[in-house]
Write a protein that holds these residues in place. Structure first.
Motif, PDB file in Angstrom:
ATOM      1  N   GLU A   3       2.195  -2.956 -10.848  1.00 60.12           N
ATOM      2  CA  GLU A   3       3.135  -3.768 -10.078  1.00 60.12           C
ATOM      3  C   GLU A   3       2.509  -4.282  -8.779  1.00 60.12           C
ATOM      4  O   GLU A   3       3.206  -4.763  -7.895  1.00 60.12           O
ATOM      5  CB  GLU A   3       4.409  -2.960  -9.795  1.00 60.12           C
ATOM      6  CG  GLU A   3       5.186  -2.687 -11.084  1.00 60.12           C
ATOM      7  CD  GLU A   3       6.491  -1.932 -10.854  1.00 60.12           C
ATOM      8  OE1 GLU A   3       6.724  -1.441  -9.735  1.00 60.12           O
ATOM      9  OE2 GLU A   3       7.265  -1.839 -11.826  1.00 60.12           O
ATOM     10  N   GLY A   4       1.202  -4.133  -8.675  1.00 55.86           N
ATOM     11  CA  GLY A   4       0.502  -4.741  -7.553  1.00 55.86           C
ATOM     12  C   GLY A   4       0.347  -3.868  -6.330  1.00 55.86           C
ATOM     13  O   GLY A   4      -0.049  -4.358  -5.268  1.00 55.86           O
ATOM     14  N   TRP A   5       0.648  -2.593  -6.482  1.00 60.35           N
ATOM     15  CA  TRP A   5       0.462  -1.684  -5.354  1.00 60.35           C
ATOM     16  C   TRP A   5      -0.956  -1.159  -5.325  1.00 60.35           C
ATOM     17  O   TRP A   5      -1.570  -0.933  -6.365  1.00 60.35           O
ATOM     18  CB  TRP A   5       1.431  -0.494  -5.449  1.00 60.35           C
ATOM     19  CG  TRP A   5       2.839  -0.873  -5.163  1.00 60.35           C
ATOM     20  CD1 TRP A   5       3.744  -1.346  -6.068  1.00 60.35           C
ATOM     21  CD2 TRP A   5       3.495  -0.852  -3.886  1.00 60.35           C
ATOM     22  NE1 TRP A   5       4.931  -1.621  -5.419  1.00 60.35           N
ATOM     23  CE2 TRP A   5       4.799  -1.325  -4.086  1.00 60.35           C
ATOM     24  CE3 TRP A   5       3.085  -0.480  -2.603  1.00 60.35           C
ATOM     25  CZ2 TRP A   5       5.716  -1.439  -3.039  1.00 60.35           C
ATOM     26  CZ3 TRP A   5       3.987  -0.587  -1.564  1.00 60.35           C
ATOM     27  CH2 TRP A   5       5.289  -1.069  -1.787  1.00 60.35           C
ATOM     28  N   ARG A   6      -1.459  -0.989  -4.118  1.00 61.31           N
ATOM     29  CA  ARG A   6      -2.715  -0.275  -3.917  1.00 61.31           C
ATOM     30  C   ARG A   6      -2.329   1.166  -3.605  1.00 61.31           C
ATOM     31  O   ARG A   6      -1.637   1.420  -2.612  1.00 61.31           O
ATOM     32  CB  ARG A   6      -3.475  -0.908  -2.750  1.00 61.31           C
ATOM     33  CG  ARG A   6      -4.751  -0.202  -2.395  1.00 61.31           C
ATOM     34  CD  ARG A   6      -5.907  -0.681  -3.253  1.00 61.31           C
ATOM     35  NE  ARG A   6      -7.137  -0.035  -2.816  1.00 61.31           N
ATOM     36  CZ  ARG A   6      -7.669   1.029  -3.416  1.00 61.31           C
ATOM     37  NH1 ARG A   6      -7.092   1.552  -4.483  1.00 61.31           N
ATOM     38  NH2 ARG A   6      -8.786   1.551  -2.965  1.00 61.31           N
ATOM     39  N   VAL A   7      -2.727   2.068  -4.474  1.00 58.93           N
ATOM     40  CA  VAL A   7      -2.312   3.469  -4.329  1.00 58.93           C
ATOM     41  C   VAL A   7      -3.460   4.285  -3.733  1.00 58.93           C
ATOM     42  O   VAL A   7      -4.570   4.301  -4.278  1.00 58.93           O
ATOM     43  CB  VAL A   7      -1.894   4.060  -5.694  1.00 58.93           C
ATOM     44  CG1 VAL A   7      -1.534   5.540  -5.547  1.00 58.93           C
ATOM     45  CG2 VAL A   7      -0.715   3.274  -6.262  1.00 58.93           C
ATOM     46  N   LEU A   8      -3.197   4.928  -2.616  1.00 56.13           N
ATOM     47  CA  LEU A   8      -4.187   5.799  -1.976  1.00 56.13           C
ATOM     48  C   LEU A   8      -3.701   7.231  -2.074  1.00 56.13           C
ATOM     49  O   LEU A   8      -2.592   7.543  -1.647  1.00 56.13           O
ATOM     50  CB  LEU A   8      -4.359   5.422  -0.503  1.00 56.13           C
ATOM     51  CG  LEU A   8      -4.798   3.995  -0.203  1.00 56.13           C
ATOM     52  CD1 LEU A   8      -4.869   3.778   1.303  1.00 56.13           C
ATOM     53  CD2 LEU A   8      -6.150   3.708  -0.835  1.00 56.13           C
ATOM     54  N   ARG A   9      -4.523   8.085  -2.649  1.00 56.50           N
ATOM     55  CA  ARG A   9      -4.155   9.505  -2.777  1.00 56.50           C
ATOM     56  C   ARG A   9      -5.056  10.346  -1.886  1.00 56.50           C
ATOM     57  O   ARG A   9      -6.272  10.153  -1.857  1.00 56.50           O
ATOM     58  CB  ARG A   9      -4.346   9.994  -4.212  1.00 56.50           C
ATOM     59  CG  ARG A   9      -3.527   9.291  -5.238  1.00 56.50           C
ATOM     60  CD  ARG A   9      -3.331  10.187  -6.463  1.00 56.50           C
ATOM     61  NE  ARG A   9      -2.110  10.947  -6.294  1.00 56.50           N
ATOM     62  CZ  ARG A   9      -0.931  10.523  -6.778  1.00 56.50           C
ATOM     63  NH1 ARG A   9      -0.837   9.411  -7.445  1.00 56.50           N
ATOM     64  NH2 ARG A   9       0.156  11.236  -6.567  1.00 56.50           N
ATOM     65  N   SER A  10      -4.452  11.271  -1.203  1.00 62.99           N
ATOM     66  CA  SER A  10      -5.240  12.225  -0.429  1.00 62.99           C
ATOM     67  C   SER A  10      -4.729  13.620  -0.749  1.00 62.99           C
ATOM     68  O   SER A  10      -3.635  13.784  -1.289  1.00 62.99           O
ATOM     69  CB  SER A  10      -5.117  11.936   1.062  1.00 62.99           C
ATOM     70  OG  SER A  10      -3.780  12.101   1.484  1.00 62.99           O
TER      71      SER A  10
ATOM     72  N   ILE B 248       0.855  -1.178   0.000  1.00 62.49           N
ATOM     73  CA  ILE B 248       0.000   0.000   0.000  1.00 62.49           C
ATOM     74  C   ILE B 248       0.899   1.238   0.000  1.00 62.49           C
ATOM     75  O   ILE B 248       1.812   1.349   0.824  1.00 62.49           O
ATOM     76  CB  ILE B 248      -0.935   0.015   1.226  1.00 62.49           C
ATOM     77  CG1 ILE B 248      -1.949  -1.136   1.123  1.00 62.49           C
ATOM     78  CG2 ILE B 248      -1.663   1.360   1.333  1.00 62.49           C
ATOM     79  CD1 ILE B 248      -2.772  -1.345   2.378  1.00 62.49           C
ATOM     80  N   ALA B 249       0.645   2.115  -0.962  1.00 62.53           N
ATOM     81  CA  ALA B 249       1.408   3.364  -1.082  1.00 62.53           C
ATOM     82  C   ALA B 249       0.444   4.531  -0.906  1.00 62.53           C
ATOM     83  O   ALA B 249      -0.610   4.561  -1.531  1.00 62.53           O
ATOM     84  CB  ALA B 249       2.081   3.442  -2.452  1.00 62.53           C
ATOM     85  N   VAL B 250       0.815   5.459  -0.044  1.00 58.32           N
ATOM     86  CA  VAL B 250      -0.072   6.586   0.264  1.00 58.32           C
ATOM     87  C   VAL B 250       0.607   7.892  -0.160  1.00 58.32           C
ATOM     88  O   VAL B 250       1.777   8.117   0.159  1.00 58.32           O
ATOM     89  CB  VAL B 250      -0.386   6.638   1.776  1.00 58.32           C
ATOM     90  CG1 VAL B 250      -1.370   7.776   2.084  1.00 58.32           C
ATOM     91  CG2 VAL B 250      -0.937   5.297   2.268  1.00 58.32           C
ATOM     92  N   PHE B 251      -0.143   8.712  -0.870  1.00 55.97           N
ATOM     93  CA  PHE B 251       0.349  10.025  -1.257  1.00 55.97           C
ATOM     94  C   PHE B 251      -0.504  11.104  -0.595  1.00 55.97           C
ATOM     95  O   PHE B 251      -1.725  10.981  -0.534  1.00 55.97           O
ATOM     96  CB  PHE B 251       0.255  10.228  -2.773  1.00 55.97           C
ATOM     97  CG  PHE B 251       1.179   9.339  -3.557  1.00 55.97           C
ATOM     98  CD1 PHE B 251       2.432   9.790  -3.921  1.00 55.97           C
ATOM     99  CD2 PHE B 251       0.790   8.062  -3.934  1.00 55.97           C
ATOM    100  CE1 PHE B 251       3.297   8.979  -4.649  1.00 55.97           C
ATOM    101  CE2 PHE B 251       1.641   7.242  -4.655  1.00 55.97           C
ATOM    102  CZ  PHE B 251       2.901   7.704  -5.014  1.00 55.97           C
ATOM    103  N   VAL B 252       0.159  12.125  -0.093  1.00 50.90           N
ATOM    104  CA  VAL B 252      -0.544  13.313   0.394  1.00 50.90           C
ATOM    105  C   VAL B 252      -0.191  14.422  -0.593  1.00 50.90           C
ATOM    106  O   VAL B 252       0.897  14.986  -0.541  1.00 50.90           O
ATOM    107  CB  VAL B 252      -0.112  13.688   1.827  1.00 50.90           C
ATOM    108  CG1 VAL B 252      -0.883  14.916   2.310  1.00 50.90           C
ATOM    109  CG2 VAL B 252      -0.312  12.512   2.780  1.00 50.90           C
ATOM    110  N   ASP B 253      -1.100  14.690  -1.504  1.00 48.34           N
ATOM    111  CA  ASP B 253      -0.803  15.634  -2.584  1.00 48.34           C
ATOM    112  C   ASP B 253      -1.018  17.073  -2.139  1.00 48.34           C
ATOM    113  O   ASP B 253      -2.061  17.408  -1.576  1.00 48.34           O
ATOM    114  CB  ASP B 253      -1.707  15.348  -3.789  1.00 48.34           C
ATOM    115  CG  ASP B 253      -1.318  14.069  -4.506  1.00 48.34           C
ATOM    116  OD1 ASP B 253      -0.162  13.611  -4.329  1.00 48.34           O
ATOM    117  OD2 ASP B 253      -2.150  13.533  -5.257  1.00 48.34           O
ATOM    118  N   GLY B 254      -0.041  17.901  -2.398  1.00 45.08           N
ATOM    119  CA  GLY B 254      -0.179  19.328  -2.120  1.00 45.08           C
ATOM    120  C   GLY B 254      -1.173  19.959  -3.092  1.00 45.08           C
ATOM    121  O   GLY B 254      -1.155  19.668  -4.281  1.00 45.08           O
ATOM    122  N   CYS B 255      -2.038  20.817  -2.567  1.00 43.78           N
ATOM    123  CA  CYS B 255      -3.112  21.392  -3.388  1.00 43.78           C
ATOM    124  C   CYS B 255      -2.565  22.167  -4.579  1.00 43.78           C
ATOM    125  O   CYS B 255      -3.097  22.083  -5.685  1.00 43.78           O
ATOM    126  CB  CYS B 255      -3.999  22.292  -2.537  1.00 43.78           C
ATOM    127  SG  CYS B 255      -4.980  21.378  -1.331  1.00 43.78           S
TER     128      CYS B 255
END
Ligand SMILES: [Zn+2]
Length: 149
Positions: free
Chosen positions: A109-116, A62-69
């Motif tokens: 590549e099998g990652w679950r990507v979560l973006r916030s 699981i890969a998590v991104f916190v995207d800057g606005c």
């Protein structure tokens, strides 16, 4: 600097949001730590792209991104600088396309990507991350993200 160099206010905004360890990232990390979750930060996970997700749970993939606005062009909060607006728009749209490309590689590549978004409530994002971790644990029959990786 390029010709579309930002004005002072925009530079301050970039200094705040265009780097690692932003306040929203730290808030999410603190919240997940408080819940006993453990993870890696700022770690490259694919040989095919250099993207470094903000939080990584390697076993659960699981890969998590916190995207800057600003940098990731949030519709609610991105107010393009009046000077060189078109160049900024192209630059930020390119960022978004790069995000999408990187996400496609990780997903393949099998990652679950979560973006916030940086404007999201850290507790709500932590809930989503925990939902994914629990889903993974239910599938493989063991807890993930608890204790050291
Ligand atoms: Zn926003």
């Amino acid at each position: 600097m390029e010709q579309w160099e930002a004005d002072d206010a925009r530079r301050r905004h970039m200094a705040r949001f265009g780097r690692r360890d932003t306040a929203p990232e730290l808030a999410l990390r603190r919240e997940l730590h408080r819940r006993g979750r453990r993870f890696f930060i700022d770690r490259q996970v694919s040989r095919r792209c250099r993207v470094r997700p903000d939080l990584v749970f390697p076993r659960a993939r699981i890969a998590v991104f916190v995207d800057g606005c600003f940098w990731h062009l949030c519709e609610e909060h991105t107010h393009l600088p009046k000077a060189n607006a078109e160049l900024w728009r192209r630059k930020l749209l390119a960022n978004r396309q790069r995000d999408a490309r990187n996400q496609a590689i990780l997903t393949a590549e099998g990652w679950r990507v979560l973006r916030s978004w940086e404007h999201d409530d850290p507790a709500a994002v932590a809930d989503l991350v925990e939902d994914e971790l629990d889903r993974w644990a239910a599938i493989v029959g063991r807890p993930e993200g608890r204790g050291r990786e």
